[in-house]
Design a protein around this motif. Structure first.
Motif, PDB file in Angstrom:
ATOM      1  N   LEU A 179      -5.124  -3.908  -2.850  1.00  0.00           N
ATOM      2  CA  LEU A 179      -5.707  -3.445  -4.115  1.00  0.00           C
ATOM      3  C   LEU A 179      -5.549  -1.940  -4.227  1.00  0.00           C
ATOM      4  N   THR A 180      -5.199  -1.468  -5.430  1.00  0.00           N
ATOM      5  CA  THR A 180      -5.013  -0.033  -5.641  1.00  0.00           C
ATOM      6  C   THR A 180      -5.757   0.405  -6.896  1.00  0.00           C
ATOM      7  N   ALA A 181      -6.564   1.441  -6.767  1.00  0.00           N
ATOM      8  CA  ALA A 181      -7.295   2.008  -7.900  1.00  0.00           C
ATOM      9  C   ALA A 181      -6.586   3.273  -8.365  1.00  0.00           C
ATOM     10  N   GLU A 182      -6.358   3.379  -9.675  1.00  0.00           N
ATOM     11  CA  GLU A 182      -5.731   4.563 -10.250  1.00  0.00           C
ATOM     12  C   GLU A 182      -6.770   5.352 -11.036  1.00  0.00           C
ATOM     13  N   THR A 183      -6.753   6.680 -10.865  1.00  0.00           N
ATOM     14  CA  THR A 183      -7.723   7.517 -11.560  1.00  0.00           C
ATOM     15  C   THR A 183      -7.087   8.190 -12.780  1.00  0.00           C
ATOM     16  N   THR A 184      -7.917   8.884 -13.541  1.00  0.00           N
ATOM     17  CA  THR A 184      -7.437   9.592 -14.729  1.00  0.00           C
ATOM     18  C   THR A 184      -6.529  10.766 -14.372  1.00  0.00           C
ATOM     19  N   LYS A 185      -6.529  11.198 -13.102  1.00  0.00           N
ATOM     20  CA  LYS A 185      -5.689  12.314 -12.645  1.00  0.00           C
ATOM     21  C   LYS A 185      -4.479  11.820 -11.842  1.00  0.00           C
TER      22      LYS A 185
ATOM     23  N   ARG B  74       0.834  -1.208   0.000  1.00  0.00           N
ATOM     24  CA  ARG B  74       0.000   0.000   0.000  1.00  0.00           C
ATOM     25  C   ARG B  74       0.867   1.257   0.000  1.00  0.00           C
ATOM     26  N   ILE B  75       1.943   1.245   0.768  1.00  0.00           N
ATOM     27  CA  ILE B  75       2.852   2.391   0.789  1.00  0.00           C
ATOM     28  C   ILE B  75       3.503   2.579  -0.579  1.00  0.00           C
ATOM     29  N   LEU B  76       3.844   1.467  -1.229  1.00  0.00           N
ATOM     30  CA  LEU B  76       4.487   1.535  -2.548  1.00  0.00           C
ATOM     31  C   LEU B  76       3.540   2.107  -3.598  1.00  0.00           C
ATOM     32  N   THR B  77       2.288   1.678  -3.576  1.00  0.00           N
ATOM     33  CA  THR B  77       1.371   2.069  -4.657  1.00  0.00           C
ATOM     34  C   THR B  77       0.611   3.361  -4.381  1.00  0.00           C
TER      35      THR B  77
ATOM     36  N   LYS C 201      11.662  -1.337  -2.305  1.00  0.00           N
ATOM     37  CA  LYS C 201      11.768  -2.696  -2.822  1.00  0.00           C
ATOM     38  C   LYS C 201      11.468  -3.693  -1.714  1.00  0.00           C
ATOM     39  N   ILE C 202      10.592  -4.648  -2.013  1.00  0.00           N
ATOM     40  CA  ILE C 202      10.279  -5.709  -1.054  1.00  0.00           C
ATOM     41  C   ILE C 202      11.215  -6.877  -1.317  1.00  0.00           C
ATOM     42  N   CYS C 203      12.194  -7.054  -0.446  1.00  0.00           N
ATOM     43  CA  CYS C 203      13.176  -8.133  -0.618  1.00  0.00           C
ATOM     44  C   CYS C 203      12.629  -9.467  -0.117  1.00  0.00           C
ATOM     45  N   LYS C 204      11.984  -9.444   1.038  1.00  0.00           N
ATOM     46  CA  LYS C 204      11.369 -10.641   1.625  1.00  0.00           C
ATOM     47  C   LYS C 204      10.050 -10.233   2.266  1.00  0.00           C
ATOM     48  N   ARG C 205       9.101 -11.137   2.239  1.00  0.00           N
ATOM     49  CA  ARG C 205       7.845 -10.888   2.944  1.00  0.00           C
ATOM     50  C   ARG C 205       7.859 -11.608   4.287  1.00  0.00           C
ATOM     51  N   GLY C 206       7.182 -11.020   5.266  1.00  0.00           N
ATOM     52  CA  GLY C 206       7.114 -11.640   6.580  1.00  0.00           C
ATOM     53  C   GLY C 206       5.775 -11.366   7.227  1.00  0.00           C
ATOM     54  N   ALA C 207       5.131 -12.412   7.733  1.00  0.00           N
ATOM     55  CA  ALA C 207       3.840 -12.267   8.400  1.00  0.00           C
ATOM     56  C   ALA C 207       4.016 -12.351   9.910  1.00  0.00           C
ATOM     57  N   ALA C 208       2.988 -11.886  10.646  1.00  0.00           N
ATOM     58  CA  ALA C 208       3.003 -12.019  12.103  1.00  0.00           C
ATOM     59  C   ALA C 208       2.843 -13.508  12.452  1.00  0.00           C
ATOM     60  N   PRO C 209       3.342 -13.995  13.581  1.00  0.00           N
ATOM     61  CA  PRO C 209       3.988 -13.205  14.638  1.00  0.00           C
ATOM     62  C   PRO C 209       5.518 -13.156  14.567  1.00  0.00           C
ATOM     63  N   LEU C 210       6.131 -13.958  13.689  1.00  0.00           N
ATOM     64  CA  LEU C 210       7.597 -14.064  13.710  1.00  0.00           C
ATOM     65  C   LEU C 210       8.293 -13.173  12.695  1.00  0.00           C
ATOM     66  N   GLY C 211       7.552 -12.598  11.763  1.00  0.00           N
ATOM     67  CA  GLY C 211       8.145 -11.665  10.804  1.00  0.00           C
ATOM     68  C   GLY C 211       9.098 -12.338   9.839  1.00  0.00           C
ATOM     69  N   GLY C 212      10.281 -11.743   9.712  1.00  0.00           N
ATOM     70  CA  GLY C 212      11.265 -12.258   8.768  1.00  0.00           C
ATOM     71  C   GLY C 212      11.254 -11.538   7.439  1.00  0.00           C
TER      72      GLY C 212
ATOM     73  N   ILE D 219       2.563  10.124  -3.548  1.00  0.00           N
ATOM     74  CA  ILE D 219       2.349  11.404  -2.857  1.00  0.00           C
ATOM     75  C   ILE D 219       3.683  12.054  -2.546  1.00  0.00           C
ATOM     76  N   LEU D 220       4.632  11.269  -2.042  1.00  0.00           N
ATOM     77  CA  LEU D 220       5.966  11.787  -1.737  1.00  0.00           C
ATOM     78  C   LEU D 220       6.619  12.360  -2.989  1.00  0.00           C
ATOM     79  N   LYS D 221       6.488  11.667  -4.122  1.00  0.00           N
ATOM     80  CA  LYS D 221       7.100  12.125  -5.380  1.00  0.00           C
ATOM     81  C   LYS D 221       6.515  13.457  -5.847  1.00  0.00           C
ATOM     82  N   LYS D 222       5.227  13.681  -5.566  1.00  0.00           N
ATOM     83  CA  LYS D 222       4.584  14.932  -5.989  1.00  0.00           C
ATOM     84  C   LYS D 222       5.229  16.157  -5.324  1.00  0.00           C
ATOM     85  N   PHE D 223       5.744  15.974  -4.110  1.00  0.00           N
ATOM     86  CA  PHE D 223       6.309  17.093  -3.365  1.00  0.00           C
ATOM     87  C   PHE D 223       7.813  17.279  -3.612  1.00  0.00           C
ATOM     88  N   LEU D 224       8.501  16.249  -4.074  1.00  0.00           N
ATOM     89  CA  LEU D 224       9.942  16.348  -4.273  1.00  0.00           C
ATOM     90  C   LEU D 224      10.264  17.106  -5.546  1.00  0.00           C
TER      91      LEU D 224
END
Length: 374
Positions: free
Chosen positions: A247-253, A133-136, A155-166, A141-146
């Motif tokens: 899930l991410t929705a992109e608009t015409t703007k 969600r942060i990536l998409t 970049k997501i190198c590895k995925r990790g779920a609760a409770p042990l992460g990783g 938003i951050l790029k708009k201000f820079l």
């Protein structure tokens, strides 16, 4: 309400919104004291994830002084200079990486050196914004201000779920002398939906079931839907099983709305959901976010507000959906630390059921002092 004493130390009570207050303290250079942190609870004081966040701030800055009392119910934070550079941090497993990454994104443009951060922990959970969600929705938003065409990399190198992460993610962000002022007053029409369904240490068929469930709802409204399946196994799958979708929705703007759902399989106290329920939940959350109809995802309202306030001495205008409780308090805290006041007006449109809000702000002309040349 904070109390301000002679030496300009802002004092707050309680643990709510502590993360944002520490971030604003770091940016403004004003010391902050937070008292009575869970004082009346059976387990008083700071939680492990809050201590981990404070340690991460200490790594990013140079010369920060932190005083915590023995019971952990009071913290005195004197911010140092934002330094950045190449860093690593092991996040607490009580919260997701998104909890930490959102704070880093707010500070990153103002560091002395471009930040190159590696965070380890839980990439997907049901509490914090997922890394997807942060990536998409957050990084655009951050790029708009820079200023300039400098690239922000997540970049997501590895995925990790609760409770042990990783899990492990890498975040790179350039520094900026000043932020741009923006006018986002038209969210446009949704033209496509993209998503990532992840299955961590479970059968690949689980992700396919999530995709079919989410599509079953979204195809009633839009034909252009593609949900990628990310099956994690071996060293890239962390230490605990789980499955979910963003899930991410992109608009015409070029406005992005996002919805997410995740089910860990080893967490005590909560029953795991079936994949079909996860797909349906994420789709409904995405539709709700679209229905709110702002120009920024509701999770990133606070990040948008602080960038508007710290921009050049010009007017920024953004239309957002109904203000979240965190955003309402954040606007009050912005006034305390920077003296910035937002003009808040309801957007009047026909057949508008949810109140959109027009935020207008005059930037304070905040300059990256670490980048100043003699």
């Amino acid at each position: 309400m904070p109390t301000e004493i002679k030496n300009r130390v802002l004092t707050y009570e309680g643990s709510n919104y502590m993360r944002y207050r520490l971030l604003l303290s770091t940016l403004s250079g004003k010391p902050v004291r937070i008292i009575n942190i869970r004082r009346k609870e059976n387990d008083p004081g700071l939680r492990e994830y809050e201590v981990s966040f404070i340690r991460m701030l200490d790594k990013i800055t140079n010369g920060t002084k932190i005083e915590i009392n023995e019971s952990g119910t009071s913290i005195y934070y004197i911010p140092g200079l934002l330094y950045g550079g190449e860093l690593e941090h092991d996040c607490s497993l009580q919260r997701g990486i998104g909890y930490y990454l959102e704070g880093v994104m707010i500070l990153a443009p103002f560091c002395k050196k471009p930040i190159d951060l590696k965070l380890r922990g839980i990439t997907n959970n049901s509490t914090d914004p997922s890394v997807d969600r942060i990536l998409t929705a957050g990084v655009p938003i951050l790029k708009k201000f820079l200023a300039g065409d400098n690239e922000v990399v997540l970049k997501i190198c590895k995925r990790g779920a609760a409770p042990l992460g990783g899990g492990e993610v890498c975040f790179k962000c350039p520094i900026s002398r000043n932020l741009k002022t923006i006018q986002l007053e038209d969210s446009g029409m949704v033209k496509r939906v993209r998503g990532t369904a992840c299955s961590i240490r479970v059968s690949p068929a689980v992700a396919n079931r999530i995709v079919e469930s989410a599509k079953g709802i979204l195809l009633k409204f839009l034909p252009d839907i593609y949900i990628h399946t990310d099956h994690c196994k071996g060293s890239a799958s962390g230490k605990s099983p789980g499955f979910g979708v963003t899930l991410t929705a992109e608009t015409t703007k070029e406005v992005f709305f996002s919805g997410q759902a995740f089910s860990p399989l080893m967490t005590t106290g909560s029953l795991p959901c079936v994949p079909e329920d996860i797909g349906k939940e994420a789709a409904m959350k995405l539709l709700d976010e679209i229905y709110r109809n702002g120009c920024v995802d509701s999770v990133f309202q606070s990040m948008t507000a602080v960038f508007m306030a710290l921009g050049k001495k010009d007017v920024s205008k953004v239309i957002v959906g109904p203000l979240t409780p965190a955003m309402i308090q954040f606007l009050r805290d912005l006034r305390d630390f920077f003296g910035t006041v937002f003009k808040i007006e309801p957007v009047k449109e026909e057949e508008e059921l949810l109140p959109q809000v027009h935020l207008t702000c005059l930037g304070i002309g905040y300059t990256n002092i670490s980048k100043r040349t003699l």
